[in-house]
Design a protein around this motif. Structure first.
Motif, PDB file in Angstrom:
ATOM      1  N   ILE A  90      -3.517 -16.380   4.565  1.00 15.08           N
ATOM      2  CA  ILE A  90      -3.532 -17.086   3.267  1.00 15.08           C
ATOM      3  C   ILE A  90      -4.730 -16.611   2.436  1.00 15.08           C
ATOM      4  CG2 ILE A  90      -3.695 -19.339   2.130  1.00 15.08           C
ATOM      5  CD1 ILE A  90      -2.463 -20.630   4.585  1.00 15.08           C
ATOM      6  N   VAL A  91      -5.902 -16.564   3.080  1.00  9.53           N
ATOM      7  CA  VAL A  91      -7.130 -16.192   2.367  1.00  9.53           C
ATOM      8  C   VAL A  91      -7.035 -14.743   1.855  1.00  9.53           C
ATOM      9  CG1 VAL A  91      -9.628 -15.823   2.637  1.00  9.53           C
ATOM     10  CG2 VAL A  91      -8.540 -17.857   3.631  1.00  9.53           C
ATOM     11  N   PHE A  92      -6.551 -13.839   2.705  1.00  3.33           N
ATOM     12  CA  PHE A  92      -6.462 -12.428   2.315  1.00  3.33           C
ATOM     13  C   PHE A  92      -5.480 -12.244   1.151  1.00  3.33           C
ATOM     14  CE2 PHE A  92      -5.728  -7.923   2.553  1.00  3.33           C
ATOM     15  CZ  PHE A  92      -6.920  -7.406   3.041  1.00  3.33           C
ATOM     16  N   TYR A  93      -4.332 -12.889   1.261  1.00  3.41           N
ATOM     17  CA  TYR A  93      -3.309 -12.753   0.211  1.00  3.41           C
ATOM     18  C   TYR A  93      -3.841 -13.291  -1.121  1.00  3.41           C
ATOM     19  CZ  TYR A  93       1.262 -13.380  -2.098  1.00  3.41           C
ATOM     20  OH  TYR A  93       2.326 -13.344  -2.961  1.00  3.41           O
ATOM     21  N   MET A  94      -4.548 -14.418  -1.048  1.00  2.00           N
ATOM     22  CA  MET A  94      -5.049 -15.016  -2.286  1.00  2.00           C
ATOM     23  C   MET A  94      -6.262 -14.280  -2.837  1.00  2.00           C
ATOM     24  SD  MET A  94      -3.560 -17.068  -3.882  1.00  2.00           S
ATOM     25  CE  MET A  94      -4.820 -17.433  -5.103  1.00  2.00           C
ATOM     26  N   LEU A  95      -7.292 -14.129  -1.986  1.00  2.00           N
ATOM     27  CA  LEU A  95      -8.549 -13.563  -2.485  1.00  2.00           C
ATOM     28  C   LEU A  95      -8.440 -12.064  -2.697  1.00  2.00           C
ATOM     29  CD1 LEU A  95     -11.647 -15.123  -0.699  1.00  2.00           C
ATOM     30  CD2 LEU A  95     -10.930 -15.285  -3.088  1.00  2.00           C
ATOM     31  N   VAL A  96      -8.031 -11.345  -1.644  1.00  3.88           N
ATOM     32  CA  VAL A  96      -8.064  -9.887  -1.713  1.00  3.88           C
ATOM     33  C   VAL A  96      -6.933  -9.356  -2.595  1.00  3.88           C
ATOM     34  CG1 VAL A  96      -8.075  -7.744  -0.377  1.00  3.88           C
ATOM     35  CG2 VAL A  96      -9.170  -9.789   0.544  1.00  3.88           C
ATOM     36  N   LEU A 120      -7.404  -7.549  -6.293  1.00  4.70           N
ATOM     37  CA  LEU A 120      -6.746  -6.253  -6.457  1.00  4.70           C
ATOM     38  C   LEU A 120      -5.582  -6.221  -7.440  1.00  4.70           C
ATOM     39  CD1 LEU A 120      -6.672  -5.247  -2.681  1.00  4.70           C
ATOM     40  CD2 LEU A 120      -8.325  -4.545  -4.381  1.00  4.70           C
ATOM     41  N   LYS A 121      -4.731  -7.238  -7.419  1.00  5.88           N
ATOM     42  CA  LYS A 121      -3.449  -7.153  -8.131  1.00  5.88           C
ATOM     43  C   LYS A 121      -3.601  -6.702  -9.590  1.00  5.88           C
ATOM     44  CE  LYS A 121       0.809  -9.674  -9.164  1.00  5.88           C
ATOM     45  NZ  LYS A 121       1.629 -10.859  -8.934  1.00  5.88           N
ATOM     46  N   ARG A 122      -4.596  -7.261 -10.291  1.00  9.74           N
ATOM     47  CA  ARG A 122      -4.708  -6.947 -11.719  1.00  9.74           C
ATOM     48  C   ARG A 122      -5.717  -5.839 -12.002  1.00  9.74           C
ATOM     49  NH1 ARG A 122      -3.729 -12.678 -14.807  1.00  9.74           N
ATOM     50  NH2 ARG A 122      -2.630 -13.697 -13.089  1.00  9.74           N
ATOM     51  N   HIS A 123      -6.260  -5.216 -10.919  1.00 10.55           N
ATOM     52  CA  HIS A 123      -7.364  -4.274 -11.157  1.00 10.55           C
ATOM     53  C   HIS A 123      -7.175  -2.862 -10.649  1.00 10.55           C
ATOM     54  CE1 HIS A 123      -9.268  -8.331 -11.362  1.00 10.55           C
ATOM     55  NE2 HIS A 123      -9.594  -7.802 -12.523  1.00 10.55           N
ATOM     56  N   THR A 124      -6.265  -2.618  -9.698  1.00 16.91           N
ATOM     57  CA  THR A 124      -6.131  -1.260  -9.166  1.00 16.91           C
ATOM     58  C   THR A 124      -4.691  -0.936  -8.760  1.00 16.91           C
ATOM     59  OG1 THR A 124      -6.621   0.121  -7.221  1.00 16.91           O
ATOM     60  CG2 THR A 124      -7.042  -2.210  -6.967  1.00 16.91           C
ATOM     61  N   GLN A 152       4.096  -4.953 -19.292  1.00 13.29           N
ATOM     62  CA  GLN A 152       3.969  -5.961 -20.343  1.00 13.29           C
ATOM     63  C   GLN A 152       2.797  -6.909 -20.092  1.00 13.29           C
ATOM     64  OE1 GLN A 152       7.438  -8.423 -20.516  1.00 13.29           O
ATOM     65  NE2 GLN A 152       6.821  -9.389 -22.436  1.00 13.29           N
ATOM     66  N   VAL A 153       2.534  -7.204 -18.800  1.00 15.29           N
ATOM     67  CA  VAL A 153       1.439  -8.136 -18.488  1.00 15.29           C
ATOM     68  C   VAL A 153       0.201  -7.385 -17.986  1.00 15.29           C
ATOM     69  CG1 VAL A 153       2.856 -10.175 -18.075  1.00 15.29           C
ATOM     70  CG2 VAL A 153       2.488  -8.563 -16.208  1.00 15.29           C
ATOM     71  N   GLN A 154       0.204  -6.062 -18.177  1.00 19.41           N
ATOM     72  CA  GLN A 154      -0.931  -5.213 -17.804  1.00 19.41           C
ATOM     73  C   GLN A 154      -1.353  -5.322 -16.358  1.00 19.41           C
ATOM     74  OE1 GLN A 154      -3.489  -6.474 -20.919  1.00 19.41           O
ATOM     75  NE2 GLN A 154      -2.195  -5.456 -22.411  1.00 19.41           N
ATOM     76  N   VAL A 155      -0.362  -5.467 -15.472  1.00 16.80           N
ATOM     77  CA  VAL A 155      -0.659  -5.398 -14.039  1.00 16.80           C
ATOM     78  C   VAL A 155      -0.515  -3.924 -13.638  1.00 16.80           C
ATOM     79  CG1 VAL A 155       0.103  -6.058 -11.724  1.00 16.80           C
ATOM     80  CG2 VAL A 155       0.046  -7.761 -13.529  1.00 16.80           C
ATOM     81  N   PRO A 156      -1.602  -3.314 -13.122  1.00 15.94           N
ATOM     82  CA  PRO A 156      -1.598  -1.849 -12.941  1.00 15.94           C
ATOM     83  C   PRO A 156      -0.855  -1.373 -11.703  1.00 15.94           C
ATOM     84  CG  PRO A 156      -3.670  -2.747 -12.168  1.00 15.94           C
ATOM     85  CD  PRO A 156      -2.864  -3.916 -12.661  1.00 15.94           C
ATOM     86  N   MET A 157       0.440  -1.745 -11.601  1.00 15.69           N
ATOM     87  CA  MET A 157       1.221  -1.236 -10.477  1.00 15.69           C
ATOM     88  C   MET A 157       1.344   0.282 -10.627  1.00 15.69           C
ATOM     89  SD  MET A 157       1.690  -3.748  -8.590  1.00 15.69           S
ATOM     90  CE  MET A 157       1.876  -5.524  -8.452  1.00 15.69           C
ATOM     91  N   LEU A 158       1.421   0.991  -9.501  1.00 12.51           N
ATOM     92  CA  LEU A 158       1.391   2.454  -9.523  1.00 12.51           C
ATOM     93  C   LEU A 158       2.337   3.109 -10.539  1.00 12.51           C
ATOM     94  CD1 LEU A 158      -0.082   4.836  -8.146  1.00 12.51           C
ATOM     95  CD2 LEU A 158       1.793   4.911  -6.503  1.00 12.51           C
TER      96      LEU A 158
END
Ligand code: HEM
Ligand SMILES: CC(C)=CCC/C(C)=C/CC/C(C)=C/COP(=O)(O)OP(=O)(O)O
Length: 312
Positions: A131-137, A142-146, A204-210
């Motif tokens: 839970i902690v890894f999925y939420m924090l990491v 990561l999701k919106r940054h790399t 559209q939501v600027q999530v930097p998926m590959l």
């Protein structure tokens, strides 16, 4: 109360239950449980205690559900904008953030309590670390940054087999870590094939998926690379580890050949959304059947049958 108002309040009650159920992204959970169960079967050499199995899967369900509800709370802004996620309970106004948070906490506490009380502290702590890894990491850092968000963050989805192994043995060794690596390496082909189809939503939501940042060609090359990488790891369970045999070997080889073929076809046609969809769907079937192969191979019935058909 009149008959009509009773019927209406029953309908409302069912709507509320449905909304909370949807918050947990329930369609993903069965596969997480299949990976947990496969690990438990190998750990117990095909002789898993049914009470332990049920409690561990229940604890795992509650932990995964808690993680998903927290993700729905955190990502409500982008979920509101994306077509695919717009109807989720929080952005559509069916569940308030505060209520969702209470729900996530209850699920998390129930999961920890159940696993700590009836299984062991290691399994309970591993589930909480998921839970902690999925939420924090993944979700926060990561999701919106790399573009590597799902590669590193994918480790969260690879934790369930660790929980399953710990539940049976109270310990961890090379085998559950190998299962972890298999899911870890499987996640990029699984997710990026989907991301190729819904790239505009993420853009559209600027999530930097590959596929959004690097485009289709780089994405399919990366999918190909991870597909090639995962294959030898699926076979290490047979040799040198030796925890699975010829039945799993035949299943794994067939599944791997199809996986390779689909990833190769996509590599030749990076813009082809049908091929991307086909690989995404197959990735799910692949993991489901690979784990089923592990379970079948672990059964003592299978050992007897193999010994009968192939006497040494
Ligand atoms: C960071 C890792 C992962 C990411 C980012 C990811 C992302 C996604 C997304 C966005 C979907 C579409 C869901 C929807 O339409 O609402 C999906 C579907 C799915 N994922 Fe993953 N996934 C990951 C790891 C996993 C893992 C580890 C499993 C199980 C072992 C899994 C199993 C599934 C399944 C079964 C579906 C299909 C659900 C359906 O029938 O619609 N995923 N995944
Ligand atoms: C042991 C334990 C509790 C492990 C938890 C593992 C877990 C919840 C994995 C889920 C991975 C997943 C489906 C991510 C969805 O990505 P996303 O949230 O970015 O998808 P979205 O775009 O649909 O919101």
């Amino acid at each position: 109360m009149t008959g009509t108002s009773v019927a209406r309040s029953n309908e409302n009650f069912l709507e509320v239950i449905k909304s909370y159920y949807q918050l947990t992204k329930p369609r993903i959970i069965p596969l997480l449980l299949i990976t947990t169960a496969a690990s438990m079967w190998i750990a117990s050499k095909g002789n898993v205690d049914s009470f332990l199995l049920i409690i561990t899967l229940l604890g795992g369900t509650l932990a995964a559900a808690s993680a998903q509800v927290l993700n729905c709370i955190y990502d409500q802004d982008i979920d509101y904008t994306m077509v695919r996620t717009r109807k989720r309970p929080i952005p559509s106004g069916k569940v308030q953030t505060q209520h969702a948070l209470i729900f996530a906490i209850i699920l998390g506490v129930l999961s920890f309590g159940l696993l700590a009380l009836f299984v062991n502290l290691l399994a309970a702590s591993l589930a909480m670390s998921g839970i902690v890894f999925y939420m924090l990491v993944y979700t926060h850092w990561l999701k919106r940054h790399t573009t590597q968000n799902i590669v590193i963050g994918g480790a969260a989805g690879a934790i369930p087999p660790l929980v399953g192994w710990a539940a049976v043995t109270g310990d961890l060794n090379w085998i559950p870590w190998l299962l972890f690596v298999i899911i870890f390496l499987w996640t990029p082909p699984h997710f990026w094939s989907l991301a190729l189809m819904i790239k505009d939503d993420y853009a559209q939501v600027q999530v930097p998926m590959l596929p959004v940042i690097e485009g289709e060609e780089i994405t399919v090359k990366q999918i190909w690379l991870y597909t090639i990488l995962v294959i030898p790891f699926t076979l290490l369970l047979i040799y040198p580890i030796g925890s699975l045999g010829i039945v799993y070997g035949a299943i794994a080889l067939s599944l791997n050949v199809i996986f390779l073929r689909k990833a190769w076809q996509l590599k030749q046609a990076p813009q082809d959304k049908q091929l991307a969809r086909s690989l995404f769907k197959y990735s799910i079937l692949y993991m489901m059947l690979l784990c089923t192969g592990m379970v079948i191979d672990s059964l003592s019935f299978t050992h007897h049958l193999v010994a009968l058909l192939m006497p040494q």
